[in-house]
Design an enzyme around this catalytic site. Structure first.
Site, PDB file in Angstrom:
ATOM      1  N   LYS A  42       0.877   3.379  13.339  1.00 30.61           N
ATOM      2  CA  LYS A  42       2.035   2.881  14.049  1.00 30.61           C
ATOM      3  C   LYS A  42       3.105   3.960  14.191  1.00 30.61           C
ATOM      4  O   LYS A  42       4.017   3.838  14.995  1.00 30.61           O
ATOM      5  CB  LYS A  42       2.638   1.686  13.284  1.00 30.61           C
ATOM      6  CG  LYS A  42       1.683   0.549  13.072  1.00 30.61           C
ATOM      7  CD  LYS A  42       2.293  -0.442  12.046  1.00 30.61           C
ATOM      8  CE  LYS A  42       1.243  -1.472  11.652  1.00 30.61           C
ATOM      9  NZ  LYS A  42       1.664  -2.261  10.486  1.00 30.61           N
ATOM     10  N   GLY A  43       2.977   4.995  13.364  1.00 30.59           N
ATOM     11  CA  GLY A  43       4.049   5.986  13.235  1.00 30.59           C
ATOM     12  C   GLY A  43       4.401   6.737  14.502  1.00 30.59           C
ATOM     13  O   GLY A  43       5.539   7.158  14.689  1.00 30.59           O
ATOM     14  N   GLU A  98       1.181  12.305  17.302  1.00 35.03           N
ATOM     15  CA  GLU A  98       1.289  11.875  15.896  1.00 35.03           C
ATOM     16  C   GLU A  98       2.729  11.960  15.420  1.00 35.03           C
ATOM     17  O   GLU A  98       3.521  12.746  15.948  1.00 35.03           O
ATOM     18  CB  GLU A  98       0.441  12.820  15.024  1.00 35.03           C
ATOM     19  CG  GLU A  98      -0.843  12.221  14.482  1.00 35.03           C
ATOM     20  CD  GLU A  98      -0.633  11.230  13.337  1.00 35.03           C
ATOM     21  OE1 GLU A  98       0.425  10.565  13.264  1.00 35.03           O
ATOM     22  OE2 GLU A  98      -1.548  11.119  12.514  1.00 35.03           O
ATOM     23  N   ASP A  99       3.042  11.202  14.397  1.00 35.75           N
ATOM     24  CA  ASP A  99       4.373  11.294  13.799  1.00 35.75           C
ATOM     25  C   ASP A  99       4.500  12.502  12.879  1.00 35.75           C
ATOM     26  O   ASP A  99       5.460  13.253  12.956  1.00 35.75           O
ATOM     27  CB  ASP A  99       4.729   9.996  13.055  1.00 35.75           C
ATOM     28  CG  ASP A  99       3.655   9.554  12.054  1.00 35.75           C
ATOM     29  OD1 ASP A  99       2.604  10.218  11.936  1.00 35.75           O
ATOM     30  OD2 ASP A  99       3.880   8.524  11.396  1.00 35.75           O
ATOM     31  N   ASP A 102       0.656  15.889   7.319  1.00 33.92           N
ATOM     32  CA  ASP A 102       0.983  16.153   5.918  1.00 33.92           C
ATOM     33  C   ASP A 102      -0.186  16.938   5.308  1.00 33.92           C
ATOM     34  O   ASP A 102      -0.256  18.155   5.465  1.00 33.92           O
ATOM     35  CB  ASP A 102       1.240  14.795   5.253  1.00 33.92           C
ATOM     36  CG  ASP A 102       1.734  14.896   3.829  1.00 33.92           C
ATOM     37  OD1 ASP A 102       2.186  15.972   3.437  1.00 33.92           O
ATOM     38  OD2 ASP A 102       1.670  13.884   3.106  1.00 33.92           O
ATOM     39  N   LYS A 130       4.523  19.069   7.858  1.00 30.62           N
ATOM     40  CA  LYS A 130       4.870  19.329   6.457  1.00 30.62           C
ATOM     41  C   LYS A 130       3.849  20.315   5.914  1.00 30.62           C
ATOM     42  O   LYS A 130       2.880  19.931   5.252  1.00 30.62           O
ATOM     43  CB  LYS A 130       4.737  18.003   5.702  1.00 30.62           C
ATOM     44  CG  LYS A 130       5.859  17.669   4.757  1.00 30.62           C
ATOM     45  CD  LYS A 130       5.460  16.524   3.857  1.00 30.62           C
ATOM     46  CE  LYS A 130       6.033  15.200   4.249  1.00 30.62           C
ATOM     47  NZ  LYS A 130       5.673  14.131   3.276  1.00 30.62           N
ATOM     48  N   PHE A 151       9.355  13.105   1.192  1.00 29.68           N
ATOM     49  CA  PHE A 151       8.875  11.903   1.872  1.00 29.68           C
ATOM     50  C   PHE A 151       9.964  11.403   2.805  1.00 29.68           C
ATOM     51  O   PHE A 151      11.074  11.117   2.389  1.00 29.68           O
ATOM     52  CB  PHE A 151       8.480  10.823   0.871  1.00 29.68           C
ATOM     53  CG  PHE A 151       7.735   9.708   1.536  1.00 29.68           C
ATOM     54  CD1 PHE A 151       6.381   9.833   1.827  1.00 29.68           C
ATOM     55  CD2 PHE A 151       8.397   8.550   1.923  1.00 29.68           C
ATOM     56  CE1 PHE A 151       5.697   8.816   2.482  1.00 29.68           C
ATOM     57  CE2 PHE A 151       7.712   7.530   2.584  1.00 29.68           C
ATOM     58  CZ  PHE A 151       6.368   7.661   2.859  1.00 29.68           C
ATOM     59  N   VAL A 152       9.630  11.322   4.084  1.00 32.02           N
ATOM     60  CA  VAL A 152      10.642  10.964   5.090  1.00 32.02           C
ATOM     61  C   VAL A 152      10.330   9.613   5.737  1.00 32.02           C
ATOM     62  O   VAL A 152       9.181   9.165   5.760  1.00 32.02           O
ATOM     63  CB  VAL A 152      10.761  12.059   6.183  1.00 32.02           C
ATOM     64  CG1 VAL A 152      11.324  13.344   5.593  1.00 32.02           C
ATOM     65  CG2 VAL A 152       9.423  12.327   6.862  1.00 32.02           C
ATOM     66  N   ASP A 158       7.354   5.093   8.057  1.00 36.41           N
ATOM     67  CA  ASP A 158       7.699   3.973   7.171  1.00 36.41           C
ATOM     68  C   ASP A 158       7.583   4.330   5.703  1.00 36.41           C
ATOM     69  O   ASP A 158       6.944   5.315   5.324  1.00 36.41           O
ATOM     70  CB  ASP A 158       6.744   2.809   7.436  1.00 36.41           C
ATOM     71  CG  ASP A 158       5.341   3.096   6.893  1.00 36.41           C
ATOM     72  OD1 ASP A 158       4.755   4.131   7.281  1.00 36.41           O
ATOM     73  OD2 ASP A 158       4.855   2.312   6.056  1.00 36.41           O
ATOM     74  N   ARG A 164      10.863   1.910   9.999  1.00 38.04           N
ATOM     75  CA  ARG A 164      10.356   2.571  11.211  1.00 38.04           C
ATOM     76  C   ARG A 164      11.397   2.581  12.334  1.00 38.04           C
ATOM     77  O   ARG A 164      11.361   3.427  13.221  1.00 38.04           O
ATOM     78  CB  ARG A 164       9.108   1.854  11.732  1.00 38.04           C
ATOM     79  CG  ARG A 164       7.902   1.928  10.799  1.00 38.04           C
ATOM     80  CD  ARG A 164       6.661   1.417  11.516  1.00 38.04           C
ATOM     81  NE  ARG A 164       5.551   1.136  10.620  1.00 38.04           N
ATOM     82  CZ  ARG A 164       4.682   2.055  10.187  1.00 38.04           C
ATOM     83  NH1 ARG A 164       4.802   3.312  10.556  1.00 38.04           N
ATOM     84  NH2 ARG A 164       3.692   1.713   9.394  1.00 38.04           N
TER      85      ARG A 164
HETATM   86  P1  IMP Z   1      -2.071  13.215   6.137  1.00 39.82           P
HETATM   87  O1  IMP Z   1      -3.425  12.622   6.297  1.00 39.82           O
HETATM   88  O2  IMP Z   1      -1.781  13.539   4.677  1.00 39.82           O
HETATM   89  O3  IMP Z   1      -1.792  14.389   7.020  1.00 39.82           O
HETATM   90  O4  IMP Z   1      -1.019  12.086   6.435  1.00 39.82           O
HETATM   91  C1  IMP Z   1      -0.784  11.695   7.691  1.00 39.82           C
HETATM   92  C2  IMP Z   1      -0.197  10.310   7.744  1.00 39.82           C
HETATM   93  O5  IMP Z   1       0.444   9.933   6.527  1.00 39.82           O
HETATM   94  C3  IMP Z   1       0.863  10.268   8.795  1.00 39.82           C
HETATM   95  O6  IMP Z   1       0.337   9.899  10.036  1.00 39.82           O
HETATM   96  C4  IMP Z   1       1.845   9.253   8.238  1.00 39.82           C
HETATM   97  O7  IMP Z   1       1.476   7.965   8.676  1.00 39.82           O
HETATM   98  C5  IMP Z   1       1.700   9.341   6.748  1.00 39.82           C
HETATM   99  N1  IMP Z   1       2.750  10.204   6.149  1.00 39.82           N
HETATM  100  C6  IMP Z   1       2.617  11.462   5.689  1.00 39.82           C
HETATM  101  N2  IMP Z   1       3.772  11.942   5.223  1.00 39.82           N
HETATM  102  C7  IMP Z   1       4.677  10.962   5.388  1.00 39.82           C
HETATM  103  C8  IMP Z   1       6.094  10.865   5.115  1.00 39.82           C
HETATM  104  O8  IMP Z   1       6.787  11.775   4.605  1.00 39.82           O
HETATM  105  N3  IMP Z   1       6.674   9.679   5.447  1.00 39.82           N
HETATM  106  C9  IMP Z   1       5.986   8.631   6.006  1.00 39.82           C
HETATM  107  N4  IMP Z   1       4.675   8.698   6.284  1.00 39.82           N
HETATM  108  C10 IMP Z   1       4.024   9.844   5.981  1.00 39.82           C
HETATM  109 MG    MG Z   2       0.815   8.166  11.274  1.00 43.10          MG
END
Ligand code: IMP
Ligand code: MG
Length: 178
Positions: A42-43, A98-99, A102, A130, A151-152, A158, A164
């Site tokens: 949803k991000g 994408e939002d 990470d 990040k 963490f944002v 969210d 959100r």
């Molecule tokens: P990744 O798989 O670790 O790259 O994480 C990606 C997903 O985790 C993103 O699409 C977000 O939905 C969630 N996410 C990662 N970091 C944050 C954050 O700081 N705040 C909120 N959601 C996050």
């Molecule tokens: Mg996401």
């Protein structure tokens, strides 16, 4: 809700300027080409809505929902498709919206999954990056902001499905983490 925010990291004005800049680059890069924006729910929702209205090209949108996080602030590492695309992407130019990237686990899963469907191209547009926590190295084509390892929340992002709708990206007060 705003009282739960310790610090505003990126203001709505900064987001507005950045989405305009990214939309300008995308408009230039996809001139006379097919373009399908794939929003990761949803991000990515708010970012898609602001980005797409500033891209001056005919385009289509589609949605995919995946889960990698539980309700907390750490990725579970296991990615599941909760909702798949409606479109057949074979031969299409896909731009993933994408939002945040990470660890990169979610994105890598999505890219590998979409590649099996033989699109003409796949590029990635993320509002936030990040890099400190990256585990998988994936080239990012359009990046809004590099942020520190915090963490944002807000502007689509969210914590436990809340926040959100904040119009900015902020850092949650640490005492609110479980
Ligand atoms: P990744 O798989 O670790 O790259 O994480 C990606 C997903 O985790 C993103 O699409 C977000 O939905 C969630 N996410 C990662 N970091 C944050 C954050 O700081 N705040 C909120 N959601 C996050
Ligand atoms: Mg996401």
């Amino acid at each position: 809700m705003e009282e739960d925010v310790r610090e505003v990291l990126i203001t709505s004005e900064e987001i507005r300027e950045k989405t305009a800049e990214l939309a300008g680059q995308i408009t230039a890069d996809y001139q006379d080409q097919d373009l399908l924006l794939v929003c990761i729910l949803k991000g990515g929702l708010l970012f898609l809505a602001d980005l797409m209205r500033q891209i001056q090209l005919p385009l289509e949108i589609d949605f995919m929902a995946v889960s990698s996080y539980g309700d907390g602030t750490e990725s579970s590492g296991v990615v599941r498709i909760l909702m798949d695309l409606e479109a057949n992407i074979q031969g299409r130019n896909v731009l993933i919206v994408e939002d945040i990237i990470d660890t990169g686990c979610t994105l890598e899963y999505i890219v590998n999954n979409l590649l099996t469907r033989r699109p003409a191209s796949i590029k990635i547009c993320t509002l936030l990056n990040k890099p400190a926590r990256r585990e998988l190295d994936i080239p990012l084509d359009y990046v809004g902001f590099e942020i520190p390892d915090r963490f944002v929340i807000g502007y689509g992002l969210d914590y436990g499905e809340i926040y959100r709708n904040l119009p900015f990206v902020g850092i949650l007060r640490p005492e609110l983490y479980s």
